[in-house]
Design a protein around this motif. Structure first.
Motif, PDB file in Angstrom:
ATOM      1  N   GLU A 198       9.318  -5.122  10.006  1.00  9.60           N
ATOM      2  CA  GLU A 198       8.470  -3.994  10.399  1.00  9.60           C
ATOM      3  C   GLU A 198       7.451  -4.431  11.453  1.00  9.60           C
ATOM      4  O   GLU A 198       7.203  -3.711  12.424  1.00  9.60           O
ATOM      5  N   LEU A 199       6.887  -5.612  11.277  1.00 12.26           N
ATOM      6  CA  LEU A 199       5.931  -6.152  12.240  1.00 12.26           C
ATOM      7  C   LEU A 199       6.601  -6.396  13.588  1.00 12.26           C
ATOM      8  O   LEU A 199       6.047  -6.046  14.639  1.00 12.26           O
ATOM      9  N   VAL A 200       7.788  -6.986  13.576  1.00 12.95           N
ATOM     10  CA  VAL A 200       8.509  -7.271  14.820  1.00 12.95           C
ATOM     11  C   VAL A 200       8.793  -5.982  15.586  1.00 12.95           C
ATOM     12  O   VAL A 200       8.593  -5.910  16.804  1.00 12.95           O
ATOM     13  N   GLU A 223       2.053  -9.349   4.414  1.00 14.00           N
ATOM     14  CA  GLU A 223       1.250  -8.455   3.584  1.00 14.00           C
ATOM     15  C   GLU A 223      -0.150  -9.000   3.312  1.00 14.00           C
ATOM     16  O   GLU A 223      -1.114  -8.236   3.220  1.00 14.00           O
ATOM     17  N   LYS A 224      -0.288 -10.316   3.205  1.00 17.38           N
ATOM     18  CA  LYS A 224      -1.600 -10.864   2.849  1.00 17.38           C
ATOM     19  C   LYS A 224      -2.451 -11.224   4.068  1.00 17.38           C
ATOM     20  O   LYS A 224      -3.569 -11.728   3.911  1.00 17.38           O
ATOM     21  N   ASP A 225      -1.959 -10.940   5.274  1.00 22.24           N
ATOM     22  CA  ASP A 225      -2.744 -11.200   6.484  1.00 22.24           C
ATOM     23  C   ASP A 225      -3.671 -10.008   6.722  1.00 22.24           C
ATOM     24  O   ASP A 225      -3.285  -8.991   7.297  1.00 22.24           O
ATOM     25  N   PRO A 281       3.326   3.228  10.909  1.00 21.91           N
ATOM     26  CA  PRO A 281       2.956   2.551   9.652  1.00 21.91           C
ATOM     27  C   PRO A 281       1.443   2.452   9.489  1.00 21.91           C
ATOM     28  O   PRO A 281       0.720   2.244  10.464  1.00 21.91           O
ATOM     29  N   GLN A 282       0.992   2.588   8.248  1.00 20.84           N
ATOM     30  CA  GLN A 282      -0.434   2.419   7.946  1.00 20.84           C
ATOM     31  C   GLN A 282      -0.742   0.978   7.569  1.00 20.84           C
ATOM     32  O   GLN A 282      -1.898   0.563   7.619  1.00 20.84           O
ATOM     33  N   ARG A 283       0.285   0.241   7.186  1.00 23.47           N
ATOM     34  CA  ARG A 283       0.167  -1.181   6.920  1.00 23.47           C
ATOM     35  C   ARG A 283       1.556  -1.788   7.085  1.00 23.47           C
ATOM     36  O   ARG A 283       2.564  -1.081   7.078  1.00 23.47           O
TER      37      ARG A 283
END
Length: 681
Positions: free
Chosen positions: A542-544, A508-510, A534-536
């Motif tokens: 979720e990233l994977v 989240e903080k990247d 996804p918008q973020r």
């Protein structure tokens, strides 16, 4: 040298610098090369890299070692500055270094990945290869270098709008205006140009490329086709009329994405049991319950004005097709309605109709599939999305970021091939625009409809297969190989990303990671929340998943829908680029002559054949999935994960090869050993 100078030199701290120049043509520089080492405790002077090799130290494929002296230790190296200057009376040339390694006095070695062209005399900064996310890049010179890199990238990779309703693309005036590092290699440029010219030239010499006549017999078409054949294209020529082969193509041809299990008959397809089943042997309702009925719905093509080709109106239908799985697991077409709205002049064609009524109906379906495949499945869902993924990466993510290191191999050649596609295929004078029935006005509408109906889940193979109800269909090799590939890619991506991201909070903080997905949502999916993109990112999982989808799209999915284009489209009657006559409005009015007059004319056929030949032919310098010729990672764990990834791909490739030996039509498009790592053709 004086005694004092000798004493000072002895006190100097010595760094061993090894420079590797790439192998490709024209990678050599004869210019003087200079380096500055920057570390946590200081920096070296700008030093001329000179050894006994003299000006030959930086020739293609050469690995040269130099010594750089510093008055005091610079600490841990964090970046290097490289520049070059031409010798007196020599011109400035271009240089392509692979990497620089710096061995410190304590014996530790630091790797600086480069893998890009240096074409000028400016200073270029490169970070040490250990991946750093923005929030852990704490050294002020490292952060400054990161900022400079991204500022330059925003200028080099600008967004542009080619057409409203399409994903945005990179703004570029021509191949030579692309940044050097994303252009075709000399090998790729030469082979691509030769293949493009040879196809048309060969047919032009036969007097065919300019002929606007209709085909008068199949023998003439066969004489054109015989110039270029593959094992599968020969099979297609022999079996294209057969219902079993018609059905097979929707599982394992170039468009395996449209077919879905039919659980309820569409309201606009008024098929009855009496039409389909003689003597009441079965009922459609029972067959649907058993999972034996499948649907092809070309609704995205409905209501379009077809193209005018060579001054003649063309025709494009939006068919509805029912297929049935037989007891021997063959998929057979059982009903075809060529327009979406039922009407007296829109008959439902059946296998029991006359030979040419049924064959003509299948021709219109296959021609519709050409447009659905080329514009939605191929162009939009692989080429255009791959460009969005690449441009957003290059604009927002620096080289030192782990995401850049992971994804940069999957962007190779994509920006140039897409520029050429816009120029030569879908521009006002492009082949598709001029010769396809869905070219011109219809093309933009199809692309807009396709993007507006696209969903994130449809880009993720496991979800797409489930949503289409295709989990248990036999002989669906696209699904079988694709799901295994998805799992292998996901395990690799999960291993790499969880090595760098230990918690959801770190994701989240990247801010660079978030800007990457934000740009994709805005410029790729036009900020349409309905897509589910996804918008973020809020979690590692979720990233994977998203990164897995990106790699799968750029490699496996593109291979599945691109590589077989000539196999299935080289024999034109199997996949007509356009059709010259409207479909029959009543049964019993067709013949071989009307079928031949319906097929595209000679020049349109030639253009279509040459294009699919070009788009199916990779260059000799292609890089297969799982190969990492550029060493962007420096840590041990990612390299171990790469080896595991390669091993799993080799096992899958061997299994596919064994299975294919038993098949009449081998399915090779998702064989990792035959699959390019990026959208490069």
């Amino acid at each position: 040298m004086s005694v004092k100078e000798t004493q000072n030199r002895v006190k100097m701290v010595s760094y061993k610098v090894t420079v590797s120049t790439a192998i490709p043509a024209y990678a050599t520089t004869l210019n003087n090369v200079f380096i500055k080492l920057v570390g946590t405790d200081g920096e070296s002077d700008r030093s001329w890299l000179c050894n006994l090799s003299g000006p030959l130290a930086f020739t293609a494929g050469k690995v040269s070692t130099f010594t750089v002296l510093c008055p005091v230790s610079i600490g841990k190296p964090i970046l290097i500055e490289l520049d070059k200057k031409p010798l007196l009376l020599f011109r400035e040339d271009s240089w392509f270094p692979d990497k620089v390694e710096v061995e410190c006095p304590d014996g530790d070695t630091y790797n600086f990945p480069i893998y890009r062209w240096i074409t000028d005399s400016e200073v270029h900064r490169f970070r040490e290869g250990t991946a750093l996310r923005v929030f852990e890049d704490i050294h002020h010179l490292g952060r400054y270098s990161r900022e400079l890199e991204l500022n330059q990238r925003e200028k080099d990779y600008s967004w542009d709008v080619y057409s409203e309703g399409m994903p945005h693309n990179m703004k570029v005036e021509g191949p030579l205006s692309l940044p050097c590092e994303v252009r075709f290699s000399f090998t790729k440029t030469t082979e691509f140009g030769f293949t493009a010219l040879a196809g048309i030239a060969e047919l032009g010499l036969k007097g065919l490329s300019g002929s606007e006549s209709s085909w008068t017999n199949m023998d003439d078409l066969n004489r054109v086709f015989c110039n270029k054949r593959t094992d599968i294209s020969e099979y297609v020529q022999e079996h294209w009329k057969e219902d079993a082969f018609f059905g097979y193509q929707y599982l394992n041809g170039v468009n395996p994405m449209l077919i879905q299990r039919c659980t309820a008959l569409p309201k606009n397809l008024p098929v009855t049991d009496d039409m389909l089943f003689l003597h009441g042997q079965r009922s459609l309702a029972d067959e649907m319950k058993k999972g034996n009925i499948f649907l092809l719905d070309y609704k995205r093509l409905d209501g379009l004005t077809a193209n005018i080709v060579n001054g003649k109106q063309q025709y494009l239908m939006a068919p509805l097709v029912l297929l049935q799985k037989t007891p021997d697991d063959t998929l057979m077409p059982i009903a075809i309605q060529l327009k979406q709205t039922p009407a007296d002049d829109n008959p439902i064609f059946l296998p029991t109709d006359s030979e040419y009524d049924w064959l003509t109906a299948k021709l219109f379906v296959r021609s519709a599939d050409f447009s659905e495949h080329q514009l939605n499945v191929h162009l939009l869902r692989t080429h255009l999305l791959a460009e969005v993924f690449a441009v957003s990466l290059l604009r927002n993510v620096p080289m030192v970021h782990p995401l850049y290191k992971l994804l940069i191999p999957h962007t190779r050649y994509t920006l140039q091939i897409n520029f050429l596609a816009r120029l030569a295929l879908i521009s006002e004078t492009g082949v598709f625009t001029k010769f396809a029935s869905s070219g011109g006005e219809a093309m933009g509408t199809i692309l807009k409809r396709s993007l507006s109906s696209m969903t994130y889940s449809s880009l993720c193979m496991p979800e797409d297969i489930a949503e289409r109800g295709m989990e248990e269909v036999p002989n669906y090799y696209y699904r079988d190989d694709g799901l295994k590939l998805w799992d292998i890619i996901q395990r690799f991506v999960e291993g790499v990303l969880t090595f760098y991201y230990k918690s959801d909070e770190e994701v989240e903080k990247d801010t660079e990671l978030q800007k990457w997905i934000s740009d994709i949502f805005e410029h790729g999916f036009l900020s349409q929340k309905s897509t589910g993109i996804p918008q973020r990112f809020t979690s590692v999982a979720e990233l994977v998943k998203f990164v897995t989808m990106v790699i799968f799209t750029c490699s496996a999915q593109h291979s599945a829908v691109n590589t077989g284009q000539y196999d299935y489209g080289g024999w034109m009657p199997n996949t007509p680029i356009s059709l010259q006559l409207p479909p029959p409005t009543t049964k019993g009015t067709t013949s071989e002559a009307t079928m031949l007059n319906t097929l595209p004319d000679v020049s349109t056929t030639v253009q279509g054949m040459s294009t699919v030949w070009l788009l199916s032919k990779p260059s000799s310098d292609f890089v297969t999935l799982g190969q990492f010729p550029e060493g962007h990672f420096s840590e041990v764990i990612p390299w171990e994960l790469m080896k595991d990834f390669q091993g799993e791909l080799e096992v899958l490739s061997a299994a596919i090869e064994v299975r294919n030996r038993k098949l009449d039509i081998p399915y090779t498009y998702l064989d990792p050993a035959k699959m390019e790592n990026s959208v490069a053709i």
